[in-house]
Design an enzyme around this catalytic site. Structure first.
Site, PDB file in Angstrom:
ATOM      1  N   ILE A  17     -37.532  88.214 -13.179  1.00 17.43           N
ATOM      2  CA  ILE A  17     -37.466  87.161 -13.914  1.00 17.43           C
ATOM      3  C   ILE A  17     -36.497  86.790 -14.796  1.00 17.43           C
ATOM      4  O   ILE A  17     -35.922  86.042 -15.008  1.00 17.43           O
ATOM      5  CB  ILE A  17     -38.883  86.674 -14.236  1.00 17.43           C
ATOM      6  CG1 ILE A  17     -39.860  86.573 -12.836  1.00 17.43           C
ATOM      7  CG2 ILE A  17     -39.015  85.156 -14.862  1.00 17.43           C
ATOM      8  CD1 ILE A  17     -41.326  86.265 -13.283  1.00 17.43           C
ATOM      9  N   GLY A  18     -36.655  87.696 -16.240  1.00 16.19           N
ATOM     10  CA  GLY A  18     -35.791  87.538 -17.233  1.00 16.19           C
ATOM     11  C   GLY A  18     -35.838  88.899 -17.798  1.00 16.19           C
ATOM     12  O   GLY A  18     -36.743  89.749 -17.558  1.00 16.19           O
ATOM     13  N   GLY A  21     -34.221  91.314 -25.498  1.00 15.42           N
ATOM     14  CA  GLY A  21     -34.579  92.402 -26.367  1.00 15.42           C
ATOM     15  C   GLY A  21     -34.953  93.776 -25.489  1.00 15.42           C
ATOM     16  O   GLY A  21     -33.804  94.032 -24.964  1.00 15.42           O
ATOM     17  N   SER A  22     -35.902  94.397 -25.632  1.00 13.88           N
ATOM     18  CA  SER A  22     -35.815  95.567 -24.984  1.00 13.88           C
ATOM     19  C   SER A  22     -37.282  95.479 -23.738  1.00 13.88           C
ATOM     20  O   SER A  22     -37.768  96.240 -23.556  1.00 13.88           O
ATOM     21  CB  SER A  22     -36.273  96.722 -25.656  1.00 13.88           C
ATOM     22  OG  SER A  22     -37.214  96.718 -26.494  1.00 13.88           O
ATOM     23  N   VAL A  25     -39.005  91.138 -17.660  1.00  8.26           N
ATOM     24  CA  VAL A  25     -40.333  90.551 -16.764  1.00  8.26           C
ATOM     25  C   VAL A  25     -39.969  90.214 -15.461  1.00  8.26           C
ATOM     26  O   VAL A  25     -38.970  90.014 -15.171  1.00  8.26           O
ATOM     27  CB  VAL A  25     -40.662  88.992 -17.268  1.00  8.26           C
ATOM     28  CG1 VAL A  25     -41.828  88.516 -16.705  1.00  8.26           C
ATOM     29  CG2 VAL A  25     -40.846  89.148 -18.742  1.00  8.26           C
ATOM     30  N   ASP A 134     -42.008  80.628 -33.967  1.00 16.16           N
ATOM     31  CA  ASP A 134     -40.699  80.876 -33.118  1.00 16.16           C
ATOM     32  C   ASP A 134     -40.745  79.940 -31.680  1.00 16.16           C
ATOM     33  O   ASP A 134     -40.200  80.400 -30.729  1.00 16.16           O
ATOM     34  CB  ASP A 134     -40.177  81.880 -32.807  1.00 16.16           C
ATOM     35  CG  ASP A 134     -38.676  82.336 -32.045  1.00 16.16           C
ATOM     36  OD1 ASP A 134     -38.571  83.167 -31.370  1.00 16.16           O
ATOM     37  OD2 ASP A 134     -37.964  81.261 -32.374  1.00 16.16           O
TER      38      ASP A 134
END
Ligand SMILES: Cn1cc(Nc2nc(NC3CCCCC3)c3c(C#N)c[nH]c3n2)cn1
Length: 287
Positions: A17-18, A21-22, A25, A134
């Site tokens: 899905i995406g 960072g590390s 998903v 955020d």
């Protein structure tokens, strides 16, 4: 075929899905129940204590808040020295992708629903004493046509950055950042006249209100208030500069205009809380 085991249960990977960072998903299918899930995989390099701790906090919170309808449901997880697996309910699409596709034909009714659901989601975490700090559209996903918050901004923010950081959409964007967050000059352990730690929570909660105001503004006007200022430093200065007036083109619904202006008030004290926004006539008015 690519199978992932979490706590002894097998999940087959359907698609990525995406990633950011590390973390990655995936959309997965559970072998036994044949149900769809989202599986978040986080690579913990060098057993980074900070990252581990921040993910522990995120998991604890997800588990604690899983009864709330506006928070993503954590189904299962596995935490080891090297990686974390979070098995969560899978949304159909995230709000960032959705807005890119539908930004010019959002009906007033849809805007009203999404605003209400985002307020309810952030209200839950604020009542738990958590400030996201955020917030952006990619933090919300649609599950059966209603919005849910997928993270609390704890884990990703502290995510160790010595991995190949492939930017998740909107990671590191300033477009939703409040003036006080940019100017965050207060020392970490600021104390008041009695030598007690100043309650930063109240102030910080208002930063989430600013971010939500930027999301609402982008639903109405098709862009965030400072998106047109490309240069990062000039953008930061404009966000903090009280003499830089945010452009509010006239719209039909004055109550909606009032909500946006209130959320995008630079003076933190005059900016409304989530509670006040949930009682604002724009949210309360019957259709
Ligand atoms: C585009 N798209 C998204 C979905 N659904 C979905 N995306 C999730 N994360 C996405 C990772 C990339 C950035 C956008 C959020 C999670 C999730 C976490 N974390 C827990 N459940 C989820 N469901 C289907 N299509």
């Amino acid at each position: 075929k690519n199978l992932i085991q979490v706590n002894g249960k097998g999940y087959s990977i359907i698609r990525l899905i995406g990633k950011g960072g590390s973390s990655k998903v995936f959309q997965v299918l559970s072998e036994d129940s044949k149900k769809l899930w989202a599986l978040k995989y986080v690579k913990l390099d060098f057993a980074d204590e900070m990252a581990m701790q921040s993910y522990m906090n995120e998991i604890t919170l997800l588990a604690r808040l899983k009864t709330f309808k506006r928070i993503i449901h954590l189904h299962d997880y596995e935490l080891t020295e090297d990686y974390i697996y979070l098995v969560m309910e899978c949304g159909s699409i995230d709000l960032a992708t959705f807005l890119k596709k539908n930004k010019d034909n959002l009906s007033p009714h849809h805007m009203w629903c999404y605003w209400q659901e985002m307020l309810e989601a952030v209200d839950v975490i604020h009542k738990e004493g958590i400030v996201h700090s955020d917030l952006k559209p990619a933090n919300f996903i649609f599950v059966e046509a209603s919005l849910k918050l997928i993270d609390f901004g704890i884990a990703n923010a502290i995510q160790n950055d010595h991995t190949s950081v492939v930017k998740e959409s909107q990671v590191g964007t300033l477009n939703y950042m409040s003036p006080e967050a940019i100017q965050d000059t207060s020392p970490v352990n600021e104390v008041n006249e009695y030598g007690h730690k100043k309650p930063r929570l109240k102030i910080n909660c208002k930063s989430d209100v600013w971010s939500l105001g930027c999301i609402l503004y982008s639903m109405v006007y098709g862009r965030t208030p400072f998106q047109h200022i490309v240069h990062r430093l000039l953008k930061m200065q404009a966000i903090c500069n009280p003499d830089h007036f945010i452009d509010f083109q006239p719209i039909e619904n004055e109550l909606l205009l009032d909500v946006m202006k209130k959320c995008l008030t630079r003076d933190v004290k005059r900016r409304p809380s989530i509670e006040e926004l949930l009682n604002h006539p724009y949210v309360k008015k019957p259709f």
